[in-house]
Design a protein around this motif. Structure first.
Motif, PDB file in Angstrom:
ATOM      1  N   THR A 104      -9.260  -8.846   0.577  1.00  0.00           N
ATOM      2  CA  THR A 104      -8.381  -9.982   0.871  1.00  0.00           C
ATOM      3  C   THR A 104      -9.207 -11.224   1.146  1.00  0.00           C
ATOM      4  N   ALA A 137      -3.649  -6.784  -0.901  1.00  0.00           N
ATOM      5  CA  ALA A 137      -4.778  -7.695  -0.678  1.00  0.00           C
ATOM      6  C   ALA A 137      -4.509  -9.048  -1.314  1.00  0.00           C
ATOM      7  N   LYS A 140      -1.827 -10.913   0.750  1.00  0.00           N
ATOM      8  CA  LYS A 140      -2.394 -11.395   2.016  1.00  0.00           C
ATOM      9  C   LYS A 140      -3.344 -12.565   1.794  1.00  0.00           C
ATOM     10  N   ALA A 141      -3.987 -12.605   0.606  1.00  0.00           N
ATOM     11  CA  ALA A 141      -4.900 -13.707   0.293  1.00  0.00           C
ATOM     12  C   ALA A 141      -4.141 -14.963  -0.114  1.00  0.00           C
TER      13      ALA A 141
END
Length: 173
Positions: A104, A137, A140-141
């Motif tokens: 992430t 990931a 969330k990034a």
């Protein structure tokens, strides 16, 4: 996410690690194994341009000074490349660091880097529909799930559906 995660240019020692860890199915995992490839291509590009060029690049992912993977970007387009291009992102992490938020953080850092240092308006990434960890990931990034690309990737003797994500320059703010 660890604040100790940094991206940096690849050094010669990283190439040995990448060959050892990502040269077979054990290292890359079930969603990135496309068969054996000659390591000469990566070393040749490293010699030519340090894996950083106008057509994309590779940066090492490091945690507390230890190389734990790499991020890459290469051109993609949704029409004529001179007017409709974007960067496509990819990541490979050592198996022992999966599930700790490193992917992430690394993908977020790469997005920031590309928006700071290129004129990109859009970044994109895709992953196998079954790769739930990478989907989490990317979200969330800051990437947005756009949809499913049916039978888009040939791997392991059959076609696989991919989930595509994007991030626009405005999404980073």
């Amino acid at each position: 996410m660890s604040d100790e995660i940094v991206l940096r240019p690849v050094v010669a020692e990283d190439l040995d690690l990448f060959e050892r860890e990502f040269g077979g199915p054990e290292g890359v995992g079930p969603y990135q194994w496309f068969g054996y490839r000659s390591p000469g291509g990566l070393r040749r590009k490293f010699t030519e341009n340090g894996l950083l060029g106008p057509d994309g690049g590779v940066l090492a992912v490091a945690e507390a000074g230890r190389t734990v993977g790499r991020v890459e970007w290469f051109p993609g387009s949704w029409g004529r490349p001179d007017t409709s291009s974007c960067w496509t992102l990819a990541i490979g992490l050592l198996p022992d660091v999966h599930g700790r938020g490193i992917g992430t953080r690394a993908q977020r850092l790469l997005a920031e880097y590309l928006f700071d240092h290129t004129r990109a308006e859009r970044l994109q990434a895709w992953t196998d529909c079954a790769n739930l960890g990478e989907q989490r990931a990317l979200e969330k990034a800051g990437f947005v799930r756009e949809g499913v690309l049916r039978s888009a990737q040939w791997r392991g003797g059959r076609w696989h559906d991919q989930v595509i994500f994007s991030m626009l320059r405005a999404d980073l703010a």
